[in-house]
Design an enzyme around this catalytic site. Structure first.
Site, PDB file in Angstrom:
ATOM      1  N   GLN A  18       0.506  -8.426   4.194  1.00  0.00           N
ATOM      2  CA  GLN A  18       1.481  -7.862   5.131  1.00  0.00           C
ATOM      3  C   GLN A  18       0.895  -7.604   6.520  1.00  0.00           C
ATOM      4  OE1 GLN A  18       2.806  -4.907   1.834  1.00  0.00           O
ATOM      5  NE2 GLN A  18       4.599  -5.111   3.137  1.00  0.00           N
ATOM      6  N   HIS A 110      -2.231  -7.346  -4.570  1.00  0.00           N
ATOM      7  CA  HIS A 110      -1.002  -6.725  -4.031  1.00  0.00           C
ATOM      8  C   HIS A 110       0.029  -7.830  -3.781  1.00  0.00           C
ATOM      9  CE1 HIS A 110       0.670  -3.086  -1.672  1.00  0.00           C
ATOM     10  NE2 HIS A 110       1.638  -3.989  -1.729  1.00  0.00           N
ATOM     11  N   ASN A 153      -1.080  -3.994  -7.851  1.00  0.00           N
ATOM     12  CA  ASN A 153      -0.032  -3.199  -7.222  1.00  0.00           C
ATOM     13  C   ASN A 153       1.336  -3.507  -7.823  1.00  0.00           C
ATOM     14  OD1 ASN A 153       1.025  -1.503  -4.880  1.00  0.00           O
ATOM     15  ND2 ASN A 153       2.210  -3.394  -4.653  1.00  0.00           N
ATOM     16  N   GLU A 154       2.058  -2.468  -8.162  1.00  0.00           N
ATOM     17  CA  GLU A 154       3.431  -2.582  -8.656  1.00  0.00           C
ATOM     18  C   GLU A 154       3.616  -3.751  -9.626  1.00  0.00           C
ATOM     19  OE1 GLU A 154       6.314  -2.274  -5.467  1.00  0.00           O
ATOM     20  OE2 GLU A 154       5.813  -0.172  -5.169  1.00  0.00           O
TER      21      GLU A 154
HETATM   22  C1  FCB Z   1       6.328  -1.476  -2.112  1.00  0.00           C
HETATM   23  C2  FCB Z   1       5.204  -2.466  -1.863  1.00  0.00           C
HETATM   24  C3  FCB Z   1       4.698  -2.462  -0.446  1.00  0.00           C
HETATM   25  C4  FCB Z   1       5.831  -2.325   0.550  1.00  0.00           C
HETATM   26  C5  FCB Z   1       6.668  -1.122   0.216  1.00  0.00           C
HETATM   27  C6  FCB Z   1       7.777  -0.857   1.194  1.00  0.00           C
HETATM   28  O1  FCB Z   1       7.136  -1.953  -3.106  1.00  0.00           O
HETATM   29  O2  FCB Z   1       4.110  -2.197  -2.711  1.00  0.00           O
HETATM   30  O3  FCB Z   1       3.954  -3.620  -0.230  1.00  0.00           O
HETATM   31  O4  FCB Z   1       6.576  -3.473   0.570  1.00  0.00           O
HETATM   32  O5  FCB Z   1       7.209  -1.265  -1.064  1.00  0.00           O
END
Ligand code: FCB
Length: 400
Positions: A18, A110, A153-154
């Site tokens: 990003q 990520h 991440n997520e």
């Molecule tokens: C999360 C992501 C991050 C960004 C935020 C707004 O889901 O981990 O990269 O996009 O949302």
């Protein structure tokens, strides 16, 4: 009254794809080139070259932590060929953060993967966990003095992006950003549990290696959606919450910390999560203005993990009016403080995001404490940066 423990981490977060720019060996870069409706990341905000300036702005404001990622696609652009120069680049970032007084919180994955990894079949390929294992093993050579490592991440969003890409490839769906609800006013598909279980295996594999080879606290960061039931839909809530969130929180049992990432809440009815109703107060990504979501999220994560210490690794708001950002964050921190007062162990708060950046297919949603001129790359701190810095310097007292 707000009260935060001594040694609490106060910081901001970013992700490599990003902010860095020209992440040309990644699957995201490749997808951007061919997907209608998806903005290009291009130079992003050139943080690959300007990371020191970015970190200095955070440190000078008063923050003591910075979460950033290392990019697998740069470190291993070809399977098995690791770039010493890229590893050295990320090592310099860690050293710079430390020198400036920022505790580095490092994310290993990520959302973006090397393009070759996607071509092999991504997380559903039999080889995926081995592939991730060798990348993580290589990464441990630069992580010796990092306090917190986030493996993936997520994973719940990642498993959802997987479902989406699959339906796009078979011609069934259009591109939809994982984080921009306004795209279609539709609810995002549920994450694919098969991918979810594979990601949990990858996380546990990475955790073992990191525990053997580094001193870092290890965890992963989950998208906490603060789901609530519409009257009479408690059963659906439990089912949906398992699929979308709890599977991933349960996999964090035994970790050193769980990264909580919270932005808004969502109601669930017979059909699953209900799209946010249009409202002038909604954010630039279409979600409701709900700073209380952070309190709901940390309490839920604490319950489901059975008391794994929490690090808030993302919380923030996409908005143009910076006074609303301060308002949102101030309220969110009050909710966080009351969860702490009720016995939830929280080790830090990292705001999303340090800078306005490439929001997965879009440039319009501005989550940053710092604005960036995308022609000159000039950084312009917003009032919210100084405000959060003051909260950090006073360990939360300035909120009272
Ligand atoms: C999360 C992501 C991050 C960004 C935020 C707004 O889901 O981990 O990269 O996009 O949302």
């Amino acid at each position: 009254m707000t009260d935060f423990p001594n040694g609490f981490l106060w910081g901001a977060s970013t992700a490599p794809h990003q902010i860095e720019g020209n992440n040309v060996n990644s699957d995201w870069w490749a997808n951007e080139q061919v997907t209608p409706g998806m903005a290009l990341s291009g130079d992003a905000i050139d943080s690959y070259h300007r990371y020191e300036e970015d970190m200095r702005l955070l440190a000078d404001a008063g923050l003591n932590a910075y979460r950033f990622g290392i990019e697998w696609a740069r470190i291993e652009p070809i399977p098995g060929q690791f770039s010493k120069a890229e590893l050295a680049h990320y090592r310099r970032m860690i050293t710079t953060a430390r020198r400036l007084g920022l505790s580095p919180v490092v994310t290993l994955h990520h959302f973006s993967s090397p393009k070759w990894f996607a071509d092999e079949g991504s997380w559903l390929a039999e080889s995926s966990v081995d592939r991730f294992r060798s990348f993580v093993t290589e990464a441990t050579t630069i992580l010796e003095d990092v306090d917190f490592v986030c493996t993936i991440n997520e994973p719940n969003m990642l498993a959802m992006i997987g479902s989406m890409m699959k339906s796009m490839e078979s011609g069934e769906g259009d591109w939809q950003s994982p984080t921009v609800e306004g795209d279609t006013q539709m609810v995002l598909p549920a994450p694919d549990p098969e991918v979810g279980r594979r990601l949990a295996e990858a996380h546990h594999t990475a955790r073992d290696i990191l525990k053997q080879r580094t001193n870092a606290a290890v965890g992963w960061t989950v998208a906490n959606q603060a789901l609530t039931a519409k009257p009479e839909f408690e059963d659906v809530l439990i089912e949906q919450r398992y699929l979308r969130e709890d599977l991933y929180l349960e996999a964090a049992r035994g970790d050193d910390f769980i990264g909580v990432q919270s932005y808004s809440t969502q109601e669930v009815d017979a059909n699953g999560p209900v799209p946010h109703a249009p409202n002038p107060d909604n954010t630039l990504v279409g979600t409701a203005f709900r700073p209380d979501s952070l309190g709901i999220a940390v309490r839920h994560a604490w319950d489901v993990t059975g008391g794994v210490p929490i690090l808030v690794t993302e919380n923030g708001i996409a908005i143009t009016d910076d006074t609303r950002r301060i308002d949102y964050t101030s309220q969110a921190l009050h909710h966080l403080s009351s969860a702490i007062a009720d016995g939830v162990r929280v080790e830090g708060y990292l705001h999303w995001s340090a800078l306005d950046n490439y929001e997965w297919g879009h440039w319009e949603p501005t989550f940053g404490l710092i604005a960036v001129d995308r022609e000159t790359f000039e950084r312009r701190p917003k009032p919210s940066l100084a405000w959060l810095g003051e909260v950090a310097r006073t360990n939360g007292l300035s909120l009272s």
